[in-house]
Design an enzyme around this catalytic site. Structure first.
Site, PDB file in Angstrom:
ATOM      1  N   ASN A  93       0.740   8.419  10.718  1.00 17.07           N
ATOM      2  CA  ASN A  93       0.520   9.842  10.426  1.00 17.07           C
ATOM      3  C   ASN A  93      -0.913  10.312  10.609  1.00 17.07           C
ATOM      4  O   ASN A  93      -1.261  11.409  10.178  1.00 17.07           O
ATOM      5  CB  ASN A  93       0.995  10.133   8.999  1.00 17.07           C
ATOM      6  CG  ASN A  93       2.441   9.699   8.796  1.00 17.07           C
ATOM      7  OD1 ASN A  93       3.322  10.104   9.556  1.00 17.07           O
ATOM      8  ND2 ASN A  93       2.683   8.836   7.832  1.00 17.07           N
ATOM      9  N   THR A  94      -1.752   9.494  11.212  1.00 17.06           N
ATOM     10  CA  THR A  94      -3.125   9.884  11.516  1.00 17.06           C
ATOM     11  C   THR A  94      -3.301   9.753  13.025  1.00 17.06           C
ATOM     12  O   THR A  94      -3.153   8.642  13.563  1.00 17.06           O
ATOM     13  CB  THR A  94      -4.127   8.982  10.753  1.00 17.06           C
ATOM     14  OG1 THR A  94      -3.955   9.216   9.356  1.00 17.06           O
ATOM     15  CG2 THR A  94      -5.570   9.273  11.147  1.00 17.06           C
TER      16      THR A  94
ATOM     17  N   GLY B  20      -0.271  11.160   5.571  1.00 14.05           N
ATOM     18  CA  GLY B  20      -1.531  11.414   6.297  1.00 14.05           C
ATOM     19  C   GLY B  20      -2.769  11.083   5.470  1.00 14.05           C
ATOM     20  O   GLY B  20      -3.757  11.816   5.505  1.00 14.05           O
ATOM     21  N   PHE B  21      -2.704   9.981   4.747  1.00 19.71           N
ATOM     22  CA  PHE B  21      -3.842   9.510   3.937  1.00 19.71           C
ATOM     23  C   PHE B  21      -4.359  10.571   2.972  1.00 19.71           C
ATOM     24  O   PHE B  21      -5.481  11.069   3.110  1.00 19.71           O
ATOM     25  CB  PHE B  21      -4.999   8.998   4.820  1.00 19.71           C
ATOM     26  CG  PHE B  21      -4.679   7.759   5.588  1.00 19.71           C
ATOM     27  CD1 PHE B  21      -3.886   6.758   5.041  1.00 19.71           C
ATOM     28  CD2 PHE B  21      -5.171   7.587   6.885  1.00 19.71           C
ATOM     29  CE1 PHE B  21      -3.584   5.611   5.756  1.00 19.71           C
ATOM     30  CE2 PHE B  21      -4.880   6.445   7.608  1.00 19.71           C
ATOM     31  CZ  PHE B  21      -4.085   5.456   7.042  1.00 19.71           C
TER      32      PHE B  21
ATOM     33  N   ASP C 202       0.260   3.077  -5.084  1.00 20.21           N
ATOM     34  CA  ASP C 202      -0.875   3.437  -5.945  1.00 20.21           C
ATOM     35  C   ASP C 202      -2.052   3.773  -5.020  1.00 20.21           C
ATOM     36  O   ASP C 202      -2.978   2.984  -4.865  1.00 20.21           O
ATOM     37  CB  ASP C 202      -1.212   2.265  -6.886  1.00 20.21           C
ATOM     38  CG  ASP C 202      -2.323   2.621  -7.862  1.00 20.21           C
ATOM     39  OD1 ASP C 202      -2.697   3.810  -7.939  1.00 20.21           O
ATOM     40  OD2 ASP C 202      -2.825   1.711  -8.541  1.00 20.21           O
TER      41      ASP C 202
ATOM     42  N   GLY D   4      11.312  -3.357   3.975  1.00 23.99           N
ATOM     43  CA  GLY D   4      12.732  -3.461   3.641  1.00 23.99           C
ATOM     44  C   GLY D   4      13.074  -4.565   2.668  1.00 23.99           C
ATOM     45  O   GLY D   4      14.249  -4.877   2.485  1.00 23.99           O
TER      46      GLY D   4
ATOM     47  N   ASN E  50       7.869   9.093   5.282  1.00 27.76           N
ATOM     48  CA  ASN E  50       6.671   9.761   4.777  1.00 27.76           C
ATOM     49  C   ASN E  50       5.738  10.133   5.913  1.00 27.76           C
ATOM     50  O   ASN E  50       5.665   9.449   6.925  1.00 27.76           O
ATOM     51  CB  ASN E  50       5.967   8.883   3.720  1.00 27.76           C
ATOM     52  CG  ASN E  50       4.881   8.001   4.312  1.00 27.76           C
ATOM     53  OD1 ASN E  50       3.751   8.436   4.534  1.00 27.76           O
ATOM     54  ND2 ASN E  50       5.242   6.754   4.605  1.00 27.76           N
TER      55      ASN E  50
ATOM     56  N   ALA F   3       0.838  -1.207   0.000  1.00 26.25           N
ATOM     57  CA  ALA F   3       0.000   0.000   0.000  1.00 26.25           C
ATOM     58  C   ALA F   3       0.869   1.252   0.000  1.00 26.25           C
ATOM     59  O   ALA F   3       2.018   1.239   0.434  1.00 26.25           O
ATOM     60  CB  ALA F   3      -0.885  -0.011   1.236  1.00 26.25           C
TER      61      ALA F   3
ATOM     62  N   ASN G  13       3.894  -2.187   8.790  1.00 26.33           N
ATOM     63  CA  ASN G  13       3.852  -0.821   8.283  1.00 26.33           C
ATOM     64  C   ASN G  13       5.202  -0.145   8.563  1.00 26.33           C
ATOM     65  O   ASN G  13       6.138  -0.799   9.006  1.00 26.33           O
ATOM     66  CB  ASN G  13       2.691  -0.076   8.954  1.00 26.33           C
ATOM     67  CG  ASN G  13       2.030   0.892   8.000  1.00 26.33           C
ATOM     68  OD1 ASN G  13       2.712   1.701   7.367  1.00 26.33           O
ATOM     69  ND2 ASN G  13       0.715   0.838   7.878  1.00 26.33           N
ATOM     70  N   THR G  14       5.275   1.152   8.338  1.00 24.54           N
ATOM     71  CA  THR G  14       6.519   1.896   8.577  1.00 24.54           C
ATOM     72  C   THR G  14       6.781   2.031  10.085  1.00 24.54           C
ATOM     73  O   THR G  14       5.876   1.845  10.894  1.00 24.54           O
ATOM     74  CB  THR G  14       6.413   3.299   7.961  1.00 24.54           C
ATOM     75  OG1 THR G  14       5.259   3.939   8.516  1.00 24.54           O
ATOM     76  CG2 THR G  14       6.266   3.235   6.455  1.00 24.54           C
TER      77      THR G  14
ATOM     78  N   LYS H 180      -3.309  -5.047   9.162  1.00 25.72           N
ATOM     79  CA  LYS H 180      -1.893  -4.651   9.043  1.00 25.72           C
ATOM     80  C   LYS H 180      -1.415  -3.989  10.324  1.00 25.72           C
ATOM     81  O   LYS H 180      -2.027  -3.029  10.810  1.00 25.72           O
ATOM     82  CB  LYS H 180      -1.741  -3.698   7.859  1.00 25.72           C
ATOM     83  CG  LYS H 180      -0.299  -3.290   7.582  1.00 25.72           C
ATOM     84  CD  LYS H 180      -0.185  -2.681   6.206  1.00 25.72           C
ATOM     85  CE  LYS H 180       1.199  -2.188   5.878  1.00 25.72           C
ATOM     86  NZ  LYS H 180       1.273  -1.645   4.523  1.00 25.72           N
TER      87      LYS H 180
ATOM     88  N   SER I 181      -0.687   3.016  10.312  1.00 25.26           N
ATOM     89  CA  SER I 181       0.017   4.173   9.752  1.00 25.26           C
ATOM     90  C   SER I 181       0.273   5.170  10.867  1.00 25.26           C
ATOM     91  O   SER I 181      -0.611   5.425  11.687  1.00 25.26           O
ATOM     92  CB  SER I 181      -0.814   4.824   8.645  1.00 25.26           C
ATOM     93  OG  SER I 181      -0.740   4.057   7.478  1.00 25.26           O
TER      94      SER I 181
END
Ligand SMILES: Cc1cc2nc3c(=O)[nH]c(=O)nc-3n(C[C@H](O)[C@H](O)[C@H](O)COP(=O)(O)O)c2cc1C
Length: 349
Positions: free
Chosen positions: A172-173, A108-109, A59, A285, A105, A56, A234-235, A205, A170
């Site tokens: 960033n939210t 933030g969606f 795209d 990675g 990154n 994810a 995820n990151t 995830k 994620s």
């Protein structure tokens, strides 16, 4: 090195988000339909020609499904997709850590929203697109009911996606990662399960920054839920020692090689906690077939990558899938043949 579109060196002369958008435009018109040697896998509720997928975040809006599959990926995950369109965080929000071949990154969606993405997926299917495609479910920043948001996106892509991924990881939210508890996940999974058709696989995830006890508890809880796959990971918001790029100080999630050890360790823990009761998708990675094989040995049946595509160029999906098929074939050929039993075995009653 030969690339199908301008080498990453050229794209990397542009700021990261502009380069990414240029790569997407090129991929939209890519004529390539590469087919790596078949390595069919049926796992996590999907069936794929090879187990190497696009993760994810590449795209986000479902604009290059056909192009991405044409690079040799066995499956693609689009999104994160939010119910309503939203602009994401202010730019700049994507940073190259070139010396580490990594990315930070804090998108933030940024999403065109569920209706637009579902429309694109519908057009892809209407034109005969039969590739394995999943949708990463996300929530709008202002929404106070994450479960409702995930279910809304799952409903919008019903019958179009082969799998949907509940993304509670994620960084960033605000508040998103706090949904990684047994109670929250149970509620979300129940809502999404009702919204998605029965043939759609449901994945969850996780982030790599949970401590071992938390991972083990979540793994055990997820194994008892109606979930076909767990994606790890995820990151990371951590900054592993040894990062050389000045951009390492930027806020956001880190991906690429510096995430590899952490993502593999997290996968091993979830594998131990779930003990084969649930299929695992390894990500973080991965940049070559050895990385993919290591992740499979650690317990994954499918793998994904994102950051390596930015640095490695468009032939990478084909190469990883091809080399992985070769290694698996070589391993199969050298496997010791099972000894013939001395006495005929008795069939189970
Ligand atoms: C720019 C960018 C955006 C991402 N967006 C999402 C997202 O929306 N949802 C999600 O689950 N993961 C997202 N990810 C995480 C990736 O899917 C993947 O888990 C992570 O990057 C680790 O894999 P990699 O090292 O191969 O990049 C994003 C990653 C990047 C680099």
């Amino acid at each position: 090195m030969y690339h199908l579109w301008p080498p990453s060196r050229v794209l990397h002369l542009l700021p990261p988000e502009k380069a990414h958008n240029a790569a997407l435009r090129l991929l939209q018109f890519s004529p390539f339909r590469l087919r790596p040697p078949a390595l069919p896998v049926r796992s996590a509720g999907i069936e794929v020609a090879n187990p190497v997928g696009l993760a994810a975040g590449f795209d986000r809006h479902g604009e290059v499904v056909r192009g991405a599959l044409g690079l040799g990926f066995g499956f693609v995950e689009i999104g994160g997709v939010t119910p309503k369109p939203q602009p994401g965080n202010p730019q700049p929000r994507l940073f190259r850590l070139a010396a580490d071949r990594a990315i930070v990154n804090r998108m933030g969606f940024y999403s065109h929203g569920a209706a637009a993405v579902a429309g694109r997926l519908e057009r892809y299917r209407d034109r005969g697109g039969r590739g394995t495609v999943g949708v990463n479910l996300a929530k709008n920043k202002a929404s106070e009911d994450a479960a409702r948001d995930y279910a809304a996106v799952a409903r919008a892509v019903a019958g179009l996606a082969d799998f949907v991924t509940v993304n509670v990881s994620s960084p960033n939210t605000p508040g998103l990662r706090a949904l990684q508890t047994e109670g929250e996940l149970r509620r979300i999974v129940e809502r999404v399960r009702k919204a998605a058709p029965s043939g759609t696989a449901l994945w969850v995830k996780l982030c790599p920054d949970l401590d071992r006890a938390h991972r083990m508890a979540l793994g055990q809880a997820l194994a008892a839920m109606p979930v076909e796959g767990v994606v790890i990971s995820n990151t990371t918001v951590s900054r592993p020692a040894g990062l050389r790029s000045p951009e390492r100080g930027e806020q956001g999630g880190l991906s690429g090689p510096p995430l590899k050890a952490l993502a593999t360790e997290a996968l091993r823990d979830i594998r131990a906690a779930t003990d084969g009761r649930i299929d695992l998708i390894g990500v973080g990675g991965i940049g070559n077939a050895e990385d993919a094989l290591e992740r499979i040995e650690a317990g994954a049946s499918l793998v994904q990558f994102n950051t390596a595509l930015i640095y490695g160029g468009s032939l990478l999906p084909y190469r990883i899938a091809r080399d992985l098929a070769r290694s698996m074939e070589a391993a199969r050929r050298t496997e010791p043949v099972a000894p013939v039993p001395a006495f005929p075995s008795v069939a189970p009653q």
